[in-house]
Scaffold this active site. Structure first.
Site, PDB file in Angstrom:
ATOM      1  CB  ILE A 338      -0.930   0.121   1.178  1.00  0.00           C
ATOM      2  CG1 ILE A 338      -1.898  -1.084   1.052  1.00  0.00           C
ATOM      3  CG2 ILE A 338      -1.641   1.373   1.490  1.00  0.00           C
ATOM      4  CD1 ILE A 338      -3.172  -1.351   2.174  1.00  0.00           C
ATOM      5  CG  ASP A 342       1.248   5.749  -7.922  1.00  0.00           C
ATOM      6  OD1 ASP A 342       2.063   6.328  -7.160  1.00  0.00           O
ATOM      7  OD2 ASP A 342       1.616   5.233  -9.155  1.00  0.00           O
ATOM      8  CB  SER A 367      -7.124   6.247  -7.653  1.00  0.00           C
ATOM      9  OG  SER A 367      -6.296   6.524  -8.785  1.00  0.00           O
ATOM     10  NE  ARG A 368      -1.150   7.082  -2.414  1.00  0.00           N
ATOM     11  CZ  ARG A 368      -1.590   6.148  -1.710  1.00  0.00           C
ATOM     12  NH1 ARG A 368      -2.641   6.268  -0.672  1.00  0.00           N
ATOM     13  NH2 ARG A 368      -1.112   4.691  -1.436  1.00  0.00           N
ATOM     14  CB  VAL A 369      -1.621   9.725  -9.769  1.00  0.00           C
ATOM     15  CG1 VAL A 369      -0.421  10.140  -8.835  1.00  0.00           C
ATOM     16  CG2 VAL A 369      -1.612   8.432 -10.124  1.00  0.00           C
TER      17      VAL A 369
END
Ligand SMILES: Nc1ncnc2c1ncn2[C@@H]1O[C@H](COP(=O)(O)OP(=O)(O)O)[C@@H](O)[C@H]1O
Ligand SMILES: [Mg+2]
Length: 505
Positions: A338, A342, A367-369
């Site tokens: 984790i 990303d 979803s970080r990007v």
């Protein structure tokens, strides 16, 4: 009669002149010997200059990879069966690190991590090999993730979008649909030009065959490479599989293409890493994993990247899969993964058993990007979706006990049920952008709220055919531009209203 003596003298002079030119050098080779072998690892001595990751050849044709270099002793993982090799067997250096073939010839093939065919065809004809271990791109050689990688799954494309070049972990207990989600993501590339590479590590042969069959029938088989390390094979091959698959995938991204790499799964890879390390007597750490397990996985996943335009602008998206036990996300390997990736798609067995498939836990997944890469229209439609759905999940608990609910609560819950129904999606039933947009528009305009459940199902089932028949103009625009202006949106809503009105109630 020819003068024999002259001839002999001439020949002798010639020979001595040649001899002067020929430089005879000693052929110095290190010859090692097996000290101990078994369980897929060997201890070898007598190869003082062997390198890390070097391919070693055993007498009889066996192959191994040098993984630990202690003075006088080398720890080797076997990459081929080791019967016939015993203590005292000879070992030679190959002089090169472990490499795999790369190239277009691999597309559509089922191969082992060293590029040897596992299907019935001849060995793929590749003109190049690359090392399995390669450094990740430097930061300046990377670009921001800006283009979407559509999975065809509404719950993911709308709420946890993935961009090309992103690393998104798929994590959950066994049998919660992890492989199915990744398979759908590959199948959905049927309509794109993304190259897919699937690394299957230690999976049952029957499941791998089922997967290959599904992708052959519904997906871009001719653009997919299956790298399979069977559970029954040497542990070295399972260990090598993700790195090898990554090298094969990088070849295409270096050519400016977009590549999707699925690794199914990294938990099993970590277990193999632990097994090999313990057999080689490396000191165990937390949960008996060796100290370098984080490095082993991070250096792999760091290779996922969007390349800068000056480097061709290709991308390598990685979808690693991890299996949890009892939903424990705080175990060692899950937390590591984790933190490296990303974002993560978390699957919930409870949802799965309730029939909510894909069983994505929308609240915990992130979803970080990817949001920056999401098609603008999905971005607009998904904003309220996430909120409405989260509100619904919170309120539903109360209504379950039959508690009195006011009108507002009742409406939120009814709307939430329609969202949930729309998010249910069968295996291999991927949805193109237009179908997702139409469904979300209908939800956003509350068109589905008055419908009984059977009509909502009819809406879902009939939507694709209706769009193809009645809205081909709008679908074409959406596919070309990834967006619809507000006039076109209103037009689509008006048509959707007519479609919904015609549904059997
Ligand atoms: N969206 C879905 N709809 C219906 N069945 C599904 C769905 N996703 C998975 N399944 C089924 O659930 C089972 C387990 O899925 P699988 O992807 O193999 O789980 P995992 O990889 O998590 O062990 C399979 O039989 C698969 O067909
Ligand atoms: Mg699986």
């Amino acid at each position: 009669m020819p003068n024999l003596t002259d001839d002999i003298v001439h020949w002798a002079e010639q020979a001595s002149a040649d001899a002067g030119r020929v430089t005879v050098e000693p052929d110095l080779r290190e010859l090692g010997g097996v000290v101990r072998i078994g369980d897929g690892v060997a201890i070898v001595d007598g190869l003082p200059t062997a390198r890390q990751d070097e391919m070693l050849r055993f007498a009889g044709g066996g192959l191994g990879m040098a993984v630990t270099l202690d003075p006088g002793r080398i720890g080797v993982v076997m990459l081929s069966p080791w019967d016939g090799i015993a203590a005292g067997s000879r070992v030679e250096r190959s002089g090169d690190v472990v490499r795999v073939p790369v190239g277009d010839a691999l597309l559509g093939r089922v191969i082992d991590p060293l590029g040897r065919p596992l299907d019935t065809l001849a060995a793929p004809l590749c003109h190049r090999t690359e090392p399995v271990e390669r450094p990740a791109l430097a930061i300046v050689d990377r670009d921001l993730v800006s283009r979407p990688l559509a999975t065809g799954i509404t719950a993911i494309d709308a709420m946890i979008p993935i961009g090309r070049g992103q690393r998104e972990l798929i994590i959950g207990d066994r049998k919660t649909g992890k492989t199915a989600i990744a398979a759908d993501a590959v199948i959905n590339q049927k309509t794109s030009d993304v190259v897919c590479v699937w690394a299957a590590i230690g999976q049952r042969t029957s499941s791998v065959n089922r997967l290959i069959d599904a992708i052959t029938r519904h997906g871009p088989r001719e653009r997919t490479i299956f790298v399979v390390a069977e559970a029954s094979g040497p542990p070295g091959l399972a260990w090598l599989a993700p790195y090898a698959a990554c090298t094969m995938a990088e070849y295409f991204s270096e050519q400016g293409r977009d590549v999707l790499l699925v690794i199914d799964d990294l938990t099993r890879h970590a277990a193999t890493h632990r097994e090999v390390s313990l057999l080689l007597r490396r000191p165990p750490g937390r949960e008996a994993y060796p100290g370098d397990i984080f490095y082993a996985q991070s250096r792999l996943l760091e290779r996922g990247a969007r390349r800068a335009a000056s480097l061709g602008g290709g991308s390598l998206t990685i979808l690693p899969i991890a299996e949890t036990q009892g939903g424990n996300l705080t175990a060692y390997i899950p937390t590591n993964l984790i933190s490296i990736t990303d974002g993560q798609i978390i699957l919930d067995p409870k949802l799965f058993y309730e029939g909510q498939k894909p069983a994505v836990n929308v609240g915990l997944s992130v979803s970080r990007v990817g949001a920056k890469a999401q098609p603008p229209i999905l971005q607009r439609l998904a904003g309220s979706l996430r909120l409405d759905y989260a509100q619904f999940l919170e309120l539903e608990v109360f209504t379950r006990f039959g508690a009195m609910a006011d009108e507002h609560t009742r409406r939120v819950v009814e709307h939430g049920r329609r969202i949930r129904s729309l998010l249910i999606q069968g295996n291999t039933q991927v949805r193109p952008l237009a179908e997702q947009v139409a469904g979300l528009l209908a939800l956003g305009e509350n068109l589905l709220d008055p419908l009984p459940p059977a009509a909502v199902l009819a809406f879902k089932d009939g939507l694709a055919a209706w769009l193809a028949g009645e809205c081909s103009d709008l679908v074409g625009r959406l596919e070309a531009e990834g967006d619809l202006d507000s006039a076109a949106c209103s037009d689509l809503v008006a048509r959707l209203k007519r479609f919904v009105a015609g549904l059997p109630s």
